[in-house]
Motif scaffolding. Structure first.
Motif, PDB file in Angstrom:
ATOM      1  N   HIS A  66      47.085  32.422  39.565  1.00  0.00           N
ATOM      2  CA  HIS A  66      46.240  31.880  40.621  1.00  0.00           C
ATOM      3  C   HIS A  66      44.758  32.132  40.777  1.00  0.00           C
ATOM      4  O   HIS A  66      44.048  31.247  41.062  1.00  0.00           O
ATOM      5  CB  HIS A  66      46.978  32.107  42.058  1.00  0.00           C
ATOM      6  CG  HIS A  66      46.744  31.176  43.155  1.00  0.00           C
ATOM      7  ND1 HIS A  66      47.279  31.290  44.395  1.00  0.00           N
ATOM      8  CD2 HIS A  66      45.961  29.970  43.190  1.00  0.00           C
ATOM      9  CE1 HIS A  66      46.768  30.283  45.171  1.00  0.00           C
ATOM     10  NE2 HIS A  66      45.785  29.633  44.485  1.00  0.00           N
ATOM     11  N   ARG A  67      44.609  33.414  40.791  1.00  0.00           N
ATOM     12  CA  ARG A  67      43.372  33.937  40.751  1.00  0.00           C
ATOM     13  C   ARG A  67      42.560  33.373  39.643  1.00  0.00           C
ATOM     14  O   ARG A  67      41.188  33.079  39.733  1.00  0.00           O
ATOM     15  CB  ARG A  67      43.297  35.460  40.723  1.00  0.00           C
ATOM     16  CG  ARG A  67      41.961  36.157  40.942  1.00  0.00           C
ATOM     17  CD  ARG A  67      41.879  37.722  41.179  1.00  0.00           C
ATOM     18  NE  ARG A  67      40.560  38.132  41.214  1.00  0.00           N
ATOM     19  CZ  ARG A  67      40.392  39.516  41.728  1.00  0.00           C
ATOM     20  NH1 ARG A  67      41.369  40.309  42.243  1.00  0.00           N
ATOM     21  NH2 ARG A  67      39.037  39.829  42.059  1.00  0.00           N
ATOM     22  N   ALA A  68      42.943  33.200  38.358  1.00  0.00           N
ATOM     23  CA  ALA A  68      42.190  32.724  37.127  1.00  0.00           C
ATOM     24  C   ALA A  68      41.992  31.191  37.714  1.00  0.00           C
ATOM     25  O   ALA A  68      40.769  30.796  37.171  1.00  0.00           O
ATOM     26  CB  ALA A  68      43.276  32.964  35.887  1.00  0.00           C
ATOM     27  N   GLY A  69      42.671  30.722  38.101  1.00  0.00           N
ATOM     28  CA  GLY A  69      42.508  29.108  38.523  1.00  0.00           C
ATOM     29  C   GLY A  69      41.298  29.096  39.621  1.00  0.00           C
ATOM     30  O   GLY A  69      40.646  27.861  39.581  1.00  0.00           O
ATOM     31  N   HIS A  70      40.836  30.251  40.129  1.00  0.00           N
ATOM     32  CA  HIS A  70      39.890  30.167  41.018  1.00  0.00           C
ATOM     33  C   HIS A  70      38.344  30.804  40.475  1.00  0.00           C
ATOM     34  O   HIS A  70      37.349  30.793  40.888  1.00  0.00           O
ATOM     35  CB  HIS A  70      40.172  30.862  42.388  1.00  0.00           C
ATOM     36  CG  HIS A  70      40.699  30.192  43.312  1.00  0.00           C
ATOM     37  ND1 HIS A  70      40.326  29.521  44.303  1.00  0.00           N
ATOM     38  CD2 HIS A  70      42.153  29.731  43.255  1.00  0.00           C
ATOM     39  CE1 HIS A  70      41.360  28.754  44.965  1.00  0.00           C
ATOM     40  NE2 HIS A  70      42.340  29.175  44.357  1.00  0.00           N
ATOM     41  N   SER A  71      38.760  31.503  39.142  1.00  0.00           N
ATOM     42  CA  SER A  71      37.547  32.082  38.603  1.00  0.00           C
ATOM     43  C   SER A  71      37.042  31.547  37.317  1.00  0.00           C
ATOM     44  O   SER A  71      35.779  31.671  36.956  1.00  0.00           O
ATOM     45  CB  SER A  71      38.463  33.593  38.061  1.00  0.00           C
ATOM     46  OG  SER A  71      38.684  34.189  39.136  1.00  0.00           O
TER      47      SER A  71
END
Length: 254
Positions: A66-71
């Protein structure tokens, strides 16, 4: 690892749960050697330990996916459809990216190497997925006990206020946000404004899946070098080459 004051309680709880299950299993194994009739207890303890680890590790993998999808801009172009809604209700959870599985598998692939079986993973990720539906409506408020994600904490994740951007990624557990420094509480003086910074652009479910790629290709077309074009897709969302003005997408209600 970023550990602030909010992170230490989560880390301590995580380590405690893992150590407690390991110690209890070890003690039962010793008892089983002296009393073979207690073998079923050992098997049950191992199953519980495996299930607990599966839930924690699957949710941790989800956190980083999920964090990768925002990074990364290209991954945000996939995930961003989930954030376009300017309301907060259960229908938001159904606004799912079509192509997220193209990169989510990378984050779940290490789980078998940790001894997590396919059955344990299926149960864990199914429960986490169903739980994540319930955190998209304030009608389902409940206490988080500093462990669980709740609608009160997840609404922040869908806000575009600067202090709330790219925070509170956890699906079931808020431990990871507290441990890795991405947890934030709602500030009454700064109520969440829902949606993405560019605004709600379309009601067309199919077009919404591609709309952020449209922005990326516009930036890439204006880039001055191959390196800048590459960076448009791999840098953080919103990055654009120096001197390139923000792109504007036409609002459509079709």
């Amino acid at each position: 690892m970023v550990l602030g004051e909010q992170g230490w309680p989560g880390m301590i709880m995580f380590v405690y749960l893992i150590l407690a299950t390991m110690v209890s299993t070890y003690r039962l194994e010793r008892k089983t050697k002296r009393n073979p009739e207690l073998l079923w207890c050992t098997d049950l303890a191992i199953a519980i330990q495996g299930g607990l680890v599966a839930f924690l590790v699957a949710d941790l993998a989800y956190y980083w996916y999920h964090r990768a999808g925002h990074s990364v801009a290209a991954l945000w172009a996939i995930h961003g459809v989930h954030h376009q809604c300017e309301e907060f209700n259960l229908s938001v959870s159904a606004r799912h990216p079509w192509f997220s599985d193209l990169y989510s598998a990378f984050f779940y692939a290490p789980l078998p190497l940790l001894g997590i079986g396919s059955g344990q993973f299926f149960v864990a990720i199914s429960a986490i997925s169903f739980y994540s539906v319930s955190i998209h409506s304030l009608l389902l408020k409940r206490p988080g006990l500093f462990i669980f994600t709740t609608p009160q904490t997840h609404i922040v994740h869908h806000a575009n206020n600067p202090r709330y951007l790219h925070k509170n990624f956890g699906a079931m557990f808020t431990l990871w946000d507290r441990i890795f420094g991405t947890h934030v509480e709602v500030d009454p003086a700064d109520p969440p404004r829902l949606g993405v910074p560019v605004g709600y652009l379309t009601h067309d479910g199919a077009r919404s899946q591609w709309i952020f790629f449209d922005l990326l290709f516009q930036f890439a077309a204006r880039a001055r070098s191959l390196g800048e074009r590459f960076n448009v897709f791999v840098m953080h969302p919103g990055w654009r080459p120096e001197g390139v003005a923000p792109c504007q997408l036409e609002r459509t209600w079709t």
